[in-house]
Design an enzyme around this catalytic site. Structure first.
Site, PDB file in Angstrom:
ATOM      1  N   CYS A  83      90.097 -99.693  -0.332  1.00 51.99           N
ATOM      2  CA  CYS A  83      91.154 -99.435   0.595  1.00 51.99           C
ATOM      3  C   CYS A  83      90.637 -99.339   2.268  1.00 51.99           C
ATOM      4  O   CYS A  83      90.698-100.455   2.740  1.00 51.99           O
ATOM      5  CB  CYS A  83      91.947 -98.458   0.200  1.00 51.99           C
ATOM      6  SG  CYS A  83      93.957 -98.247   0.964  1.00 51.99           S
TER       7      CYS A  83
ATOM      8  N   GLU B   5      93.225 -98.714  -6.365  1.00 51.07           N
ATOM      9  CA  GLU B   5      92.462 -97.532  -6.201  1.00 51.07           C
ATOM     10  C   GLU B   5      93.414 -96.105  -7.149  1.00 51.07           C
ATOM     11  O   GLU B   5      94.546 -96.044  -7.175  1.00 51.07           O
ATOM     12  CB  GLU B   5      92.677 -97.183  -4.763  1.00 51.07           C
ATOM     13  CG  GLU B   5      92.057 -96.046  -4.197  1.00 51.07           C
ATOM     14  CD  GLU B   5      92.191 -95.803  -2.695  1.00 51.07           C
ATOM     15  OE1 GLU B   5      91.545 -94.882  -2.205  1.00 51.07           O
ATOM     16  OE2 GLU B   5      93.111 -96.450  -1.965  1.00 51.07           O
TER      17      GLU B   5
ATOM     18  N   LYS C 231      84.101 -94.809  -2.291  1.00 46.44           N
ATOM     19  CA  LYS C 231      84.860 -95.104  -1.025  1.00 46.44           C
ATOM     20  C   LYS C 231      84.022 -94.369   0.067  1.00 46.44           C
ATOM     21  O   LYS C 231      83.370 -93.481   0.177  1.00 46.44           O
ATOM     22  CB  LYS C 231      86.043 -94.602  -1.085  1.00 46.44           C
ATOM     23  CG  LYS C 231      87.070 -95.120  -0.056  1.00 46.44           C
ATOM     24  CD  LYS C 231      88.539 -94.604  -0.080  1.00 46.44           C
ATOM     25  CE  LYS C 231      89.538 -95.159   0.879  1.00 46.44           C
ATOM     26  NZ  LYS C 231      90.872 -94.787   0.597  1.00 46.44           N
TER      27      LYS C 231
END
Length: 659
Positions: free
Chosen positions: A184, A59, A129
């Site tokens: 994540c 990330e 995300k």
């Protein structure tokens, strides 16, 4: 002549569905995009040289995850976008490999945490995300906006690039590889995006992460990644930030992971910024999903699929581990636990049948061999569970032409040590009378000679069961059933087959476990001698020195090979070429390629030819993920043709010049 190159180009299958993936953590400096880009490129080259098809970076790897409010500065955002474009052009040098890199991206005045898929000089797509952590040490909502599902298009370096969460990366030369992306925290939420990705066809999930290290977090992280790969039946490539990030308040360990359907294929040493590689079996994933009728498909989503050209699609020198004994755990503690569980399943299955039929007598043909020994041990446990007297277990030893002193004596000792009833019935006279009745020469040791003895034994067992109001307990195991190595209406038949789904390689460990844990030294000694005795039906006369002449594995091949073949063919639908290929890895140094081929051909032919025996199996408990019961796992026509499977074996034979 067969042309291997033409076959590869036409079928694209010699690689057998294996796709090499890498989870990589580049050396970075926080907010130094130029430095970070050069190190990302260096790892791309490294991965490409290792035939990697999918390379996943952490990330925000272009900028570093810990830039905090620097993410609000145009200078950093512009530099990050320039870095992405630089990687895009550089990807021309690593054609066929798709790389996933993380960066901040601004759209319509809002900042998104995204991962871009780059391949062959193109930015194929960008995924935002969805879930931004804003608790504990994280405060991403300070700078970023949560992502969205539907795809829009953004212009990057003159290209219209799809942007959104509902995006899959596909390839024109490998339809089974479909890649979905989450970032994540997405994975740590109750409803990760990867669920929808998989329900829309994604077979591999990549996760670009910046998960910091705290006490015990690595264990949970590994369970999370492995568990998600199992739940979704997919490959999962997890790349995490490492030592280059700021340590102002938190530390990152580069805990990179690659998992497949619940198994961890590769795991990095923490705090080493280590790249890990693994070969994901996409064919196996697709086979498993086909088998699972509860694997749901999302028919209402409007996913966008972007297709790239020419994913690396070559036959790899595999770096994947293949267990030569897939039915037997290598770890002793786990193996002992498995043995106890299997013995319980077998015993509880028989216990229920005894109680249901109000039967307090059992009849077992005891030979002194492994299978009948295991069946007797299971019956003893079942009787103990029911509170029945063990004298109701009638062990029948039936010596004939092939019986040796060793097996006979072990059968007698075993019965006495367990407190069961023993009865000896010599069947030579009856078999000779039968041979005379049907006009068979006793000196002709053919299949009639062998099966005549086996059927006589079964007739005796069935009749004694009638005499005692008892039940004949079957002794044959799953490996014999897969090969058809049983006499039809002989040892093939019983009233309850307790070993029906136990492979031969596991039978040995179950008996060994019992020997090690029974607490009876004399019984343990007998069981260990049974374990040392060659596997044999003892239907041919012994050698002059009285030892066993007829060894099963000399005739049908090593059971460790057959159990390996059976597991991969029945559990995952693997084709002969794939089984041959992975068997060479699993048994390297133990069997040469020609020997593996010989017994694979034997297994395949016998498996198809002998289905009629499995179509009418007695009842018996399923203990593992592979079984051959016609009422359970294997609904196969008895007259199915093996031609397509044998055709592949013929190809192997021609390529390798086997006779």
């Amino acid at each position: 002549m067969f042309d291997e190159k033409t076959y590869i180009e036409r079928e694209g299958k010699l690689k057998d569905g294996y796709i090499r993936a890498a989870a990589m953590t580049p050396k970075i400096k926080v907010a130094d995009c130029e430095y970070n880009i050069e190190n990302i490129k260096a790892l791309m080259i490294e991965a490409y040289k290792k035939d990697t098809a999918i390379a996943v970076f952490p990330e925000m790897c272009i900028t570093g995850y810990t830039c905090n409010d620097l993410f609000l500065h145009d200078r950093l955002l512009d530099s990050a976008l320039e870095g992405l474009v630089s990687i895009k052009h550089f990807s021309e040098n690593v054609k066929g490999m798709i790389s996933f890199v993380g960066l901040p991206y601004e759209m319509n005045g809002k900042l998104y945490n995204v991962v871009a898929g780059v391949m062959n000089g193109q930015i194929l797509g960008m995924v935002p995300k969805m879930y931004l952590p804003n608790y504990g040490e994280f405060y991403e909502r300070r700078q970023f906006t949560p992502g969205f599902n539907e795809c829009v298009y953004v212009n990057v370096d003159g290209e219209e690039v799809p942007f959104g969460s509902e995006l899959l990366f596909t390839f024109d030369n490998n339809r089974k590889v479909k890649i979905g992306v989450e970032i994540c925290e997405d994975l740590w939420t109750p409803q990760p995006p990867s669920i929808k990705h998989a329900m829309n066809g994604a077979t591999i999930i990549v996760n670009a992460s910046a998960s910091n290290e705290t006490i015990g977090k690595d264990t949970y992280r590994k369970q999370l990644v492995s568990g998600q790969s199992a739940r979704l039946v997919c490959g999962y490539v997890y790349s995490s930030a490492g030592g280059g990030e700021s340590t102002q308040d938190i530390v990152f360990s580069a805990h990179n992971l690659i998992c497949e359907n619940g198994s961890t294929l590769a795991e990095a040493h923490k705090f080493a910024d280590e790249s890990v590689y693994a070969d994901i079996d996409v064919e196996r994933i697709c086979s498993e999903r086909r088998r699972m009728t509860t694997y749901a498909v999302d028919e209402n989503s409007a996913y966008t699929e972007v297709q790239a050209h020419g994913l690396i699609n070559k036959e790899l020198k595999l770096i994947r581990y293949f267990d030569k004994a897939p039915f037997v755990p290598s770890d002793k503690k786990e193996r002992d636990s498995r043995c106890e569980e299997i013995l319980n399943i077998q015993s509880y299955g028989l216990k229920k049948r005894l109680e249901h039929t109000n039967c307090k007598n059992a009849v077992i043909g005891i030979s002194g061999g492994l299978d009948s020994t295991l069946a007797l041990l299971v019956t003893v446990r079942a009787f103990d569970m029911c509170g029945f007297d063990r004298s109701g277990i009638h062990c029948i030893t039936m010596p004939c032409f092939g019986t040796t002193d060793r097996t006979y004596n072990n059968a007698v000792k075993l019965t006495k040590q367990l407190g069961c009833s023993l009865r000896e019935i010599n069947i030579m006279k009856a078999v000779r009378q039968h041979f005379e009745d049907i006009g068979h020469d006793e000196n002709n040791h053919n299949v009639t000679y062998e099966n005549g003895q086996a059927r006589e034994r079964t007739q005796i067992l069935m009749d004694i069961a009638n005499q005692t109001n008892g039940m004949v307990i079957g002794t044959g195991d799953m490996s014999e059933l897969a090969l058809g190595w049983a006499t039809y209406n002989g040892d093939h038949m019983s009233m309850y087959g307790v070993n029906a789904s136990v492979p031969k390689t596991l039978v040995r460990h179950l008996v060994q476990f019992y020997a090690d844990t029974c607490g009876n030294e004399e019984l343990s000694s007998v069981l260990n001698d049974v374990l040392d005795t060659p596997v044999s039906p003892e239907l041919l006369p012994p050698k002059e020195d009285g030892t066993i002449a007829q060894k099963t594995e000399d005739l049908v091949g090593p059971y460790e090979l057959h159990d390996f073949f059976m597991y991969h063919m029945l559990r995952f639908g693997a084709e002969p070429e794939k089984i041959f290929r992975i068997a060479k890895y699993a048994f390297a140094g133990e069997y040469d390629d020609k020997t593996i081929y010989k017994w694979l051909r034997t297994f395949t032919w016998r498996f198809f030819a002998q289905q009629f025996k499995r179509s009418c199996l007695p009842d018996g408990p399923k203990v593992g993920s592979v079984a051959v019961s016609p009422r359970g796992d294997l609904r196969m026509p008895s007259d199915a043709c093996s031609h397509e499977w044998m055709k592949q074996l013929d190809r192997i034979k021609e390529i390798n010049g086997y006779e």
